[in-house]
Design an enzyme around this catalytic site. Structure first.
Site, PDB file in Angstrom:
ATOM      1  CB  SER A   1       4.562  -1.599  12.496  1.00  0.00           C
ATOM      2  OG  SER A   1       4.180   0.033  12.568  1.00  0.00           O
TER       3      SER A   1
ATOM      4  CG  HIS B   1      -6.267   1.979   5.233  1.00  0.00           C
ATOM      5  ND1 HIS B   1      -5.558   2.986   5.907  1.00  0.00           N
ATOM      6  CD2 HIS B   1      -5.287   1.224   4.764  1.00  0.00           C
ATOM      7  CE1 HIS B   1      -4.505   2.667   6.321  1.00  0.00           C
ATOM      8  NE2 HIS B   1      -4.057   1.607   5.584  1.00  0.00           N
TER       9      HIS B   1
ATOM     10  CD  GLU C   1      -4.109  -2.397   7.388  1.00  0.00           C
ATOM     11  OE1 GLU C   1      -2.795  -2.850   7.156  1.00  0.00           O
ATOM     12  OE2 GLU C   1      -4.688  -1.317   7.200  1.00  0.00           O
TER      13      GLU C   1
ATOM     14  CG  ASN D   1      -1.692   1.308   1.437  1.00  0.00           C
ATOM     15  OD1 ASN D   1      -1.757   1.953   0.312  1.00  0.00           O
ATOM     16  ND2 ASN D   1      -2.305   1.286   2.530  1.00  0.00           N
ATOM     17  CD1 TRP D   2       3.693   1.252  -2.842  1.00  0.00           C
ATOM     18  CD2 TRP D   2       4.147   2.633  -4.478  1.00  0.00           C
ATOM     19  NE1 TRP D   2       4.916   0.624  -3.430  1.00  0.00           N
ATOM     20  CE2 TRP D   2       5.080   1.532  -4.397  1.00  0.00           C
ATOM     21  CE3 TRP D   2       3.846   3.545  -5.547  1.00  0.00           C
ATOM     22  CZ2 TRP D   2       5.746   1.334  -5.763  1.00  0.00           C
ATOM     23  CZ3 TRP D   2       4.886   3.585  -6.691  1.00  0.00           C
ATOM     24  CH2 TRP D   2       5.767   2.378  -6.736  1.00  0.00           C
ATOM     25  CE  LYS D   3       0.095   3.761   4.810  1.00  0.00           C
ATOM     26  NZ  LYS D   3      -0.169   3.769   6.074  1.00  0.00           N
TER      27      LYS D   3
ATOM     28  N   GLY E   1       1.916   2.417  10.939  1.00  0.00           N
ATOM     29  CA  GLY E   1       2.797   3.681  10.718  1.00  0.00           C
ATOM     30  C   GLY E   1       3.442   3.994  11.954  1.00  0.00           C
TER      31      GLY E   1
ATOM     32  CD  GLU F   1      -3.135   5.836   6.468  1.00  0.00           C
ATOM     33  OE1 GLU F   1      -3.131   5.648   5.342  1.00  0.00           O
ATOM     34  OE2 GLU F   1      -2.298   5.062   7.221  1.00  0.00           O
TER      35      GLU F   1
HETATM   36  C1  PEP Z   1      -1.106   0.296   6.085  1.00  0.00           C
HETATM   37  O1  PEP Z   1      -1.176   1.651   5.760  1.00  0.00           O
HETATM   38  O2  PEP Z   1      -2.025  -0.232   5.616  1.00  0.00           O
HETATM   39  C2  PEP Z   1      -0.113  -0.163   6.876  1.00  0.00           C
HETATM   40  C3  PEP Z   1      -0.171  -1.387   7.337  1.00  0.00           C
HETATM   41  O3  PEP Z   1       1.115   0.817   7.151  1.00  0.00           O
HETATM   42  P1  PEP Z   1       2.392   0.358   7.736  1.00  0.00           P
HETATM   43  O4  PEP Z   1       3.055  -0.861   7.219  1.00  0.00           O
HETATM   44  O5  PEP Z   1       3.191   1.526   7.534  1.00  0.00           O
HETATM   45  O6  PEP Z   1       2.181   0.346   9.359  1.00  0.00           O
END
Ligand code: PEP
Length: 244
Positions: A207, A91, A164, A8-10, A170, A93
């Site tokens: 993470s 997600h 998640e 997931n490059w966001k 993050g 976010e």
């Molecule tokens: C995500 O945004 O789905 C995610 C898992 O981010 P990170 O790996 O940076 O925690």
């Protein structure tokens, strides 16, 4: 079974030039893997990935209608025509920006109708976990996001559910694999009341890096990983993809 590793490059990177060089570095490095690698770049960069071999393409969101007067939106059908086969939905976010389980449900429906694989994200916040509400939150998110979606709709593609925990995204503070396993078994219990479990794949995200990735698959028993930050580092992401 091949683990599914979703990058997931966001909303990264900031320019087409950087996206091209990141894509070229990453795609060179991940050639030898038996996992199913899925890249979810921002929609603006999807075209870079078209007609490339060795991985699948996905998007980070979509609208629930196929077409029409929805300025700024993109539909599952349109993403499918660009080569996407996975779409991340709900997600945290996006939920933070006001996305509700009601809209997520409409999107899951539309993604399935378009013949693509939804990746439904669920997870509790730090405060909810501190209050001991994590299972209640997950159950509610699952039931509301899948309400009215029949078993029949899952017949061809099935569904991915990504656990998640919001506090692990993050932050560099991943969920302990034992706790992650407990949550996965709970998710399976809830989902088994609605669908046959062979139609469901459960992923962990939060993470993930090359040092902890293996634990979630081999110890906790997840079917795959949703990787944010580490997917922007070609070295790190290729190490993760080669673990399986
Ligand atoms: C995500 O945004 O789905 C995610 C898992 O981010 P990170 O790996 O940076 O925690």
């Amino acid at each position: 079974m091949k683990p599914i590793i979703i990058a997931n490059w966001k909303m990264n990177p900031a320019s087409l030039k950087e996206a091209k060089s990141l894509f070229s570095a990453v795609s060179k490095k991940i050639k030898k893997t038996s996992s199913e690698i899925v890249f979810c770049p921002p929609s603006a960069y999807l075209f870079l990935f078209q007609k490339k071999q060795g991985f699948k393409l996905g998007a980070q969101n979509c609208h629930w209608e196929e077409r029409g007067a929805f300025t700024g939106e993109v539909s599952a059908l349109q993403l499918s025509s660009l080569g996407c086969s996975y779409i991340i939905l709900g997600h945290s976010e996006r939920r933070k920006q006001g996305e509700t389980s009601e809209t997520v449900k409409n999107k899951v429906n539309s993604v399935l109708e378009s013949g693509l694989m939804p990746v439904l994200c669920i997870g509790e916040s730090r405060e909810q976990r501190d209050r001991g509400e994590e299972q209640k939150v997950l159950e509610q998110q699952i039931l509301e996001s899948l309400e009215g979606i029949s078993q029949n709709k899952l017949k061809t593609k099935g569904l991915c559910i990504a656990y998640e925990p919001v506090w692990a995204i993050g932050t560099g503070m991943p969920c302990d694999p034992e706790e992650a396993q407990k949550m996965m078994l709970f998710i399976k219990k809830v989902v088994s009341g609605i669908y046959p479990l062979d139609k469901i794949k459960i992923l962990y995200g939060g993470s993930v890096n090359s040092k902890n990735a293996e634990e979630y698959i081999k110890e906790s028993g997840y079917d795959g990983l949703l990787v944010g930050g580490s997917s922007l580092d070609p070295e790190e992401f290729s190490k993760i993809s080669k673990l399986f």
